[in-house]
Design a protein around this motif. Structure first.
Motif, PDB file in Angstrom:
ATOM      1  N   VAL A   6     -20.078  40.030  38.416  1.00 23.84           N
ATOM      2  CA  VAL A   6     -19.488  39.433  37.140  1.00 23.84           C
ATOM      3  C   VAL A   6     -19.590  40.197  36.018  1.00 23.84           C
ATOM      4  O   VAL A   6     -20.778  41.103  36.181  1.00 23.84           O
ATOM      5  CB  VAL A   6     -19.705  37.994  36.769  1.00 23.84           C
ATOM      6  CG1 VAL A   6     -19.257  37.026  38.007  1.00 23.84           C
ATOM      7  CG2 VAL A   6     -21.358  37.671  36.657  1.00 23.84           C
ATOM      8  N   CYS A   7     -19.103  40.013  34.946  1.00 21.63           N
ATOM      9  CA  CYS A   7     -19.273  41.237  33.955  1.00 21.63           C
ATOM     10  C   CYS A   7     -20.644  41.290  33.309  1.00 21.63           C
ATOM     11  O   CYS A   7     -21.186  42.232  33.139  1.00 21.63           O
ATOM     12  CB  CYS A   7     -18.248  40.569  32.709  1.00 21.63           C
ATOM     13  SG  CYS A   7     -16.466  40.689  33.312  1.00 21.63           S
ATOM     14  N   ASP A   8     -21.126  40.076  33.407  1.00 18.91           N
ATOM     15  CA  ASP A   8     -22.762  39.845  32.902  1.00 18.91           C
ATOM     16  C   ASP A   8     -23.683  40.764  33.675  1.00 18.91           C
ATOM     17  O   ASP A   8     -24.523  41.242  33.068  1.00 18.91           O
ATOM     18  CB  ASP A   8     -23.112  38.513  32.862  1.00 18.91           C
ATOM     19  CG  ASP A   8     -23.165  37.964  31.414  1.00 18.91           C
ATOM     20  OD1 ASP A   8     -22.574  38.425  30.579  1.00 18.91           O
ATOM     21  OD2 ASP A   8     -23.573  36.622  31.312  1.00 18.91           O
ATOM     22  N   GLU A  32     -16.970  48.796  42.278  1.00 20.18           N
ATOM     23  CA  GLU A  32     -15.864  47.810  42.755  1.00 20.18           C
ATOM     24  C   GLU A  32     -15.437  46.935  41.720  1.00 20.18           C
ATOM     25  O   GLU A  32     -14.147  46.535  41.630  1.00 20.18           O
ATOM     26  CB  GLU A  32     -16.480  47.144  44.263  1.00 20.18           C
ATOM     27  CG  GLU A  32     -16.181  48.068  45.262  1.00 20.18           C
ATOM     28  CD  GLU A  32     -16.773  47.338  46.399  1.00 20.18           C
ATOM     29  OE1 GLU A  32     -17.088  46.268  46.417  1.00 20.18           O
ATOM     30  OE2 GLU A  32     -16.546  47.796  47.731  1.00 20.18           O
ATOM     31  N   HIS A  33     -16.337  46.416  40.955  1.00 18.77           N
ATOM     32  CA  HIS A  33     -16.047  45.677  40.011  1.00 18.77           C
ATOM     33  C   HIS A  33     -15.270  46.126  38.792  1.00 18.77           C
ATOM     34  O   HIS A  33     -14.173  45.796  38.549  1.00 18.77           O
ATOM     35  CB  HIS A  33     -17.390  44.984  39.281  1.00 18.77           C
ATOM     36  CG  HIS A  33     -17.005  44.105  38.129  1.00 18.77           C
ATOM     37  ND1 HIS A  33     -16.648  42.859  38.041  1.00 18.77           N
ATOM     38  CD2 HIS A  33     -17.098  44.387  36.612  1.00 18.77           C
ATOM     39  CE1 HIS A  33     -16.299  42.443  37.156  1.00 18.77           C
ATOM     40  NE2 HIS A  33     -16.620  43.199  35.982  1.00 18.77           N
ATOM     41  N   ILE A  34     -15.456  47.556  38.512  1.00 19.82           N
ATOM     42  CA  ILE A  34     -15.079  48.100  37.443  1.00 19.82           C
ATOM     43  C   ILE A  34     -13.630  48.332  37.830  1.00 19.82           C
ATOM     44  O   ILE A  34     -12.518  48.420  37.086  1.00 19.82           O
ATOM     45  CB  ILE A  34     -15.816  49.587  37.052  1.00 19.82           C
ATOM     46  CG1 ILE A  34     -16.813  49.036  36.239  1.00 19.82           C
ATOM     47  CG2 ILE A  34     -14.814  50.359  36.516  1.00 19.82           C
ATOM     48  CD1 ILE A  34     -17.905  50.314  36.175  1.00 19.82           C
ATOM     49  N   SER A  36     -11.408  46.352  39.196  1.00 24.60           N
ATOM     50  CA  SER A  36     -10.703  45.395  39.464  1.00 24.60           C
ATOM     51  C   SER A  36     -10.910  44.648  37.926  1.00 24.60           C
ATOM     52  O   SER A  36     -10.519  43.663  37.549  1.00 24.60           O
ATOM     53  CB  SER A  36     -11.139  44.288  40.547  1.00 24.60           C
ATOM     54  OG  SER A  36     -12.580  43.871  40.349  1.00 24.60           O
ATOM     55  N   CYS A  37     -11.625  45.434  37.123  1.00 27.57           N
ATOM     56  CA  CYS A  37     -11.996  44.774  35.701  1.00 27.57           C
ATOM     57  C   CYS A  37     -11.936  45.742  34.930  1.00 27.57           C
ATOM     58  O   CYS A  37     -12.519  46.508  34.368  1.00 27.57           O
ATOM     59  CB  CYS A  37     -13.325  44.183  35.797  1.00 27.57           C
ATOM     60  SG  CYS A  37     -13.908  43.274  34.200  1.00 27.57           S
ATOM     61  N   HIS A  38     -10.775  45.661  34.145  1.00 24.59           N
ATOM     62  CA  HIS A  38     -10.220  46.582  32.944  1.00 24.59           C
ATOM     63  C   HIS A  38     -11.184  46.438  31.809  1.00 24.59           C
ATOM     64  O   HIS A  38     -11.664  47.545  31.376  1.00 24.59           O
ATOM     65  CB  HIS A  38      -8.959  46.313  32.431  1.00 24.59           C
ATOM     66  CG  HIS A  38      -8.395  47.371  31.746  1.00 24.59           C
ATOM     67  ND1 HIS A  38      -8.090  48.575  32.000  1.00 24.59           N
ATOM     68  CD2 HIS A  38      -7.928  47.227  30.137  1.00 24.59           C
ATOM     69  CE1 HIS A  38      -7.789  49.375  30.987  1.00 24.59           C
ATOM     70  NE2 HIS A  38      -7.567  48.366  29.995  1.00 24.59           N
ATOM     71  N   ASN A  39     -11.715  45.406  31.454  1.00 22.34           N
ATOM     72  CA  ASN A  39     -12.569  45.137  30.452  1.00 22.34           C
ATOM     73  C   ASN A  39     -13.884  46.132  30.493  1.00 22.34           C
ATOM     74  O   ASN A  39     -14.405  46.744  29.855  1.00 22.34           O
ATOM     75  CB  ASN A  39     -13.132  43.682  30.470  1.00 22.34           C
ATOM     76  CG  ASN A  39     -13.804  43.199  29.088  1.00 22.34           C
ATOM     77  OD1 ASN A  39     -13.513  43.803  28.006  1.00 22.34           O
ATOM     78  ND2 ASN A  39     -14.733  42.419  29.198  1.00 22.34           N
ATOM     79  N   CYS A  40     -14.584  45.929  31.696  1.00 22.44           N
ATOM     80  CA  CYS A  40     -15.826  46.639  32.164  1.00 22.44           C
ATOM     81  C   CYS A  40     -15.715  48.143  32.401  1.00 22.44           C
ATOM     82  O   CYS A  40     -16.096  49.002  32.116  1.00 22.44           O
ATOM     83  CB  CYS A  40     -16.283  46.233  33.378  1.00 22.44           C
ATOM     84  SG  CYS A  40     -17.059  44.433  32.973  1.00 22.44           S
ATOM     85  N   GLU A  41     -14.344  48.571  32.712  1.00 20.52           N
ATOM     86  CA  GLU A  41     -13.717  50.060  32.803  1.00 20.52           C
ATOM     87  C   GLU A  41     -13.805  50.587  31.335  1.00 20.52           C
ATOM     88  O   GLU A  41     -14.357  51.669  31.219  1.00 20.52           O
ATOM     89  CB  GLU A  41     -12.458  49.844  33.350  1.00 20.52           C
ATOM     90  CG  GLU A  41     -12.065  51.394  33.822  1.00 20.52           C
ATOM     91  CD  GLU A  41     -10.775  51.391  34.033  1.00 20.52           C
ATOM     92  OE1 GLU A  41      -9.816  50.609  34.014  1.00 20.52           O
ATOM     93  OE2 GLU A  41     -10.380  52.510  34.662  1.00 20.52           O
TER      94      GLU A  41
HETATM   95 ZN   LIG Z   1     -16.087  42.828  34.379  1.00 18.80          ZN
END
Ligand SMILES: [Zn+2]
Length: 85
Positions: A6-8, A32-34, A36-41
């Motif tokens: 998760v982002c946290d 992998e998270h990045i 699928s998660c534009h925010n974290c990218e």
């Molecule tokens: Zn994220």
């Protein structure tokens, strides 16, 4: 598609990741998270760019001193960033 990361969780490890000190299995999960998660990218890209700027100013410093790192994170306001999205 279920995200283990998760982002946290990502934010706890992101500085180790950019330093290259993060455990390999966590690196894989983080990447992998990045994907699928534009925010974290965006967070990661911003952080990398900022660190490049800092490192570009001094060849002697291979890693960020703690105070620089905390100022960096404070400026990025990562918690806000995540909560708003
Ligand atoms: Zn994220």
């Amino acid at each position: 598609m279920h995200d283990k990361f998760v982002c946290d969780e990502l934010l706890k490890h992101i500085s180790e990741y950019v330093d290259g000190t993060l455990r390999e299995d966590l690196c894989v999960q983080l990447e992998e998270h990045i994907h699928s998660c534009h925010n974290c990218e965006i967070v990661l890209n911003t952080l990398k760019k900022t660190i490049d700027l800092y490192q570009g100013t001094s060849d002697m410093e291979r890693s960020l001193p703690d105070d620089v790192r905390s100022r960096l994170f404070a400026r990025l306001d990562l918690d806000d960033f995540i909560e708003k999205s």
